[in-house]
Scaffold this motif. Structure first.
Motif, PDB file in Angstrom:
ATOM      1  N   ALA A 240      -2.231  -0.657   4.615  1.00 32.69           N
ATOM      2  CA  ALA A 240      -3.127  -1.353   3.677  1.00 32.69           C
ATOM      3  C   ALA A 240      -3.089  -0.714   2.286  1.00 32.69           C
ATOM      4  O   ALA A 240      -3.177  -1.407   1.272  1.00 32.69           O
TER       5      ALA A 240
ATOM      6  N   SER B 134      -2.869   1.797  10.242  1.00 33.10           N
ATOM      7  CA  SER B 134      -3.294   0.534   9.637  1.00 33.10           C
ATOM      8  C   SER B 134      -3.777   0.731   8.201  1.00 33.10           C
ATOM      9  O   SER B 134      -3.526  -0.104   7.325  1.00 33.10           O
ATOM     10  N   LYS B 135      -4.450   1.870   7.931  1.00 30.20           N
ATOM     11  CA  LYS B 135      -4.905   2.134   6.567  1.00 30.20           C
ATOM     12  C   LYS B 135      -3.755   2.544   5.655  1.00 30.20           C
ATOM     13  O   LYS B 135      -3.760   2.232   4.463  1.00 30.20           O
TER      14      LYS B 135
ATOM     15  N   TRP C  41      -1.343  -6.992   2.637  1.00 28.37           N
ATOM     16  CA  TRP C  41      -1.168  -7.079   4.090  1.00 28.37           C
ATOM     17  C   TRP C  41      -2.493  -7.367   4.787  1.00 28.37           C
ATOM     18  O   TRP C  41      -2.563  -8.186   5.701  1.00 28.37           O
ATOM     19  N   LYS C  42      -3.579  -6.696   4.368  1.00 28.38           N
ATOM     20  CA  LYS C  42      -4.868  -6.895   5.031  1.00 28.38           C
ATOM     21  C   LYS C  42      -5.468  -8.260   4.716  1.00 28.38           C
ATOM     22  O   LYS C  42      -6.375  -8.723   5.409  1.00 28.38           O
TER      23      LYS C  42
END
Length: 282
Positions: free
Chosen positions: A270, A266-267, A276-277
């Motif tokens: 991002a 997820s990071k 995206w976040k």
């Protein structure tokens, strides 16, 4: 020609119905019954059916005669600044659509521009384009630097090519391509544009642990996973907050020669796509 043939057939049918209706309206009651019987009889209905059959025959005939080709042209856009040192304007692609039940052989393709000049887009006489019945042909081009007109270099940057017409040299002679249906787009605030990536980020995983001592063996850690076992040693994940903490713990837990790296999908996304976040649900 096709329009006039259809018009003649339609007028003939309307005249037939008009004459019958006039006779029915202007006759006495006795003759009205005769007209009605004539219309509803097998002979009367067969005349109407014959008109429709003739219409279908005409349509089948017209599908195999003349040409009916539509076309769509896309052009390169060039910068308004510093035109002298840029590529020239030109056709980036064209599309041809055949609406007839027959194959058309195309030898050359031209674009007619202002002042009666033509840009030669294709000369394929040695290997002609066979535009089959109800088929589509697409062709794209590289952007031109400039043009030659009778061995004289020319630029056409000031000409609007979107208002030009395609002409074909075919097995039936010259043909001007009729304009295709224009591009359609919904309102800009209603269009969702997909953002795709070639990377597989494994967003369904919390962490990905790579053990570089075992030919880069990967361990996938789920979001609800409480511990991980590596080489017989169990590592608790309850106090782990991010990938850096887990990576430090693993490298500390094992010998100095062991080397682990941990990624957090997820990071990674991002960092690669900051927007995206910030995305929200539709």
């Amino acid at each position: 020609m096709a329009f006039f043939l259809r018009l003649i057939l339609l007028i003939s049918f309307l005249v037939y119905l008009g004459a019958f209706s006039w006779g029915l309206y202007s006759s006495d009651e006795e003759y009205k019954q005769i007209f009605i019987k004539m219309l509803t009889s097998a002979a009367g209905l067969s005349i109407i059916v014959a008109f429709f059959a003739l219409w279908l025959t005409l349509e089948n005939f017209l599908r195999k005669t003349n040409l009916n080709i539509s076309g769509k042209v896309e052009v390169f856009s060039i910068s308004e600044l510093n035109k002298k040192e840029s590529y020239d304007s030109g056709v980036s692609s064209f599309q041809l659509n055949n609406y007839k039940d027959k194959t058309v052989i195309i030898y050359k393709v031209f674009l007619k521009i202002e002042k009666g000049h033509f840009i030669k887009l294709l000369d394929v006489r040695k290997k002609p384009i066979l535009l089959k019945a109800y088929d589509t042909h697409f062709h794209d081009f590289k952007q031109p630097l400039f043009y030659n007109l009778a061995n004289t270099p020319k630029r056409i940057s000031r000409i609007d090519l979107t208002k030009s017409s395609l002409y074909l040299d075919t097995n039936e002679g010259r043909y001007k391509v009729r304009k295709a249906i224009k591009h359609w787009n919904p309102s800009a605030n209603k269009i969702l544009i997909p953002l795709t990536t070639d990377c597989n980020y494994e967003l369904g995983k919390r962490f990905i642990v790579t053990d570089h001592n075992w030919l880069n063996r990967d361990y996938y850690i789920e979001f609800d996973q409480e511990d991980i076992e590596i080489s017989g040693i169990t590592i608790s994940l309850k106090e782990i907050n991010d990938s850096k903490e887990l990576e430090s713990l693993l490298n500390l837990k094992f010998s100095a020669i062991s080397r682990f790296s941990v990624s957090e999908p997820s990071k990674d996304v991002a960092n690669e796509y900051p927007q995206w976040k910030d995305s929200t649900f539709l």
